[in-house]
Design an enzyme around this catalytic site. Structure first.
Site, PDB file in Angstrom:
ATOM      1  N   ARG A   1       0.638  -1.240   0.006  1.00  0.00           N
ATOM      2  CA  ARG A   1      -0.081   0.046  -0.020  1.00  0.00           C
ATOM      3  C   ARG A   1       0.780   1.353   0.138  1.00  0.00           C
ATOM      4  NH1 ARG A   1      -3.116  -0.417   4.861  1.00  0.00           N
ATOM      5  NH2 ARG A   1      -3.788   1.689   4.522  1.00  0.00           N
ATOM      6  N   ASN A   2       2.012   1.213   0.323  1.00  0.00           N
ATOM      7  CA  ASN A   2       2.991   2.107   0.483  1.00  0.00           C
ATOM      8  C   ASN A   2       3.218   2.718  -0.918  1.00  0.00           C
ATOM      9  OD1 ASN A   2       5.822   3.877   0.314  1.00  0.00           O
ATOM     10  ND2 ASN A   2       5.512   3.314   2.382  1.00  0.00           N
ATOM     11  N   HIS A   3       3.307   3.831  -1.155  1.00  0.00           N
ATOM     12  CA  HIS A   3       3.282   4.381  -2.687  1.00  0.00           C
ATOM     13  C   HIS A   3       4.903   4.849  -3.442  1.00  0.00           C
ATOM     14  CE1 HIS A   3      -0.900   6.201  -2.327  1.00  0.00           C
ATOM     15  NE2 HIS A   3      -0.821   5.190  -2.860  1.00  0.00           N
TER      16      HIS A   3
ATOM     17  N   SER B   1       5.301   8.839   1.317  1.00  0.00           N
ATOM     18  CA  SER B   1       4.743   7.677   0.287  1.00  0.00           C
ATOM     19  C   SER B   1       4.119   6.590   1.293  1.00  0.00           C
ATOM     20  CB  SER B   1       5.788   7.163  -0.348  1.00  0.00           C
ATOM     21  OG  SER B   1       6.700   6.467   0.625  1.00  0.00           O
TER      22      SER B   1
END
Length: 167
Positions: A36-38, A145
């Site tokens: 889920r981290n961008h 992020s």
């Protein structure tokens, strides 16, 4: 909790620093291992728009190095329940004197979120300046992020484009 070693080589002029890997990243033993981290999506959107990011972790690290970007965290270790930066206790900073002496081509450091910048500014930068290290480095803070940073992806991407400017 113990962080990861730096991902850097002699070509890296840019260094991106997080605060400390989150619980998921630590369990996966990967920088930005939470899907889920961008982070990886942002990095690929900046340097290779349209490229697939569904690749092996080692290939992602090679990608960063090919673009002159190193990765590390401000903290080498800390105590923390979960992944929130606000819960960090007893922070232990990484050895930036050694890193920046070993890799003197680093000219820009970007912080992945305010917490990383605040930790660096408080616990690292004054020591470096006393040692005469890093006075010519340019600094910038990017929106985190992390999925905990509620901000549309496109807005994050606009800010993250800074990492490719001035190269």
């Amino acid at each position: 909790m113990q962080g990861f070693p730096p991902v850097i080589n002699e070509l890296c002029r840019t260094l991106i620093l997080g605060s400390m890997p989150g619980a998921r990243s630590l369990s996966e033993q990967q920088y930005y291992g939470n899907p889920r981290n961008h982070f990886w999506r942002l990095l690929y959107a900046v340097y290779a728009p349209g490229a697939t990011q569904d690749i092996q972790y080692g290939d992602k690290l090679d990608f960063t190095l090919r673009h002159g970007v190193g990765l590390w965290d401000v903290l080498a270790g800390c105590e923390r329940q979960g992944s929130l930066d606000a819960d960090i206790r007893n922070p232990e900073v990484n050895d930036f004197s050694e890193l920046l002496t070993r890799y003197p081509v680093v000219e820009r450091i970007f912080f992945n979120g305010q917490a990383a910048w605040q930790l660096y500014q408080k616990q690292v930068q004054p020591k470096l300046l006393k040692q005469g290290i890093g006075s010519e480095i340019r600094y910038g803070t990017l929106p985190s992020s992390s999925p905990a940073r509620a901000m549309p992806f496109e807005a994050k991407l606009e800010a993250w484009r800074l990492i490719s400017q001035g190269e």
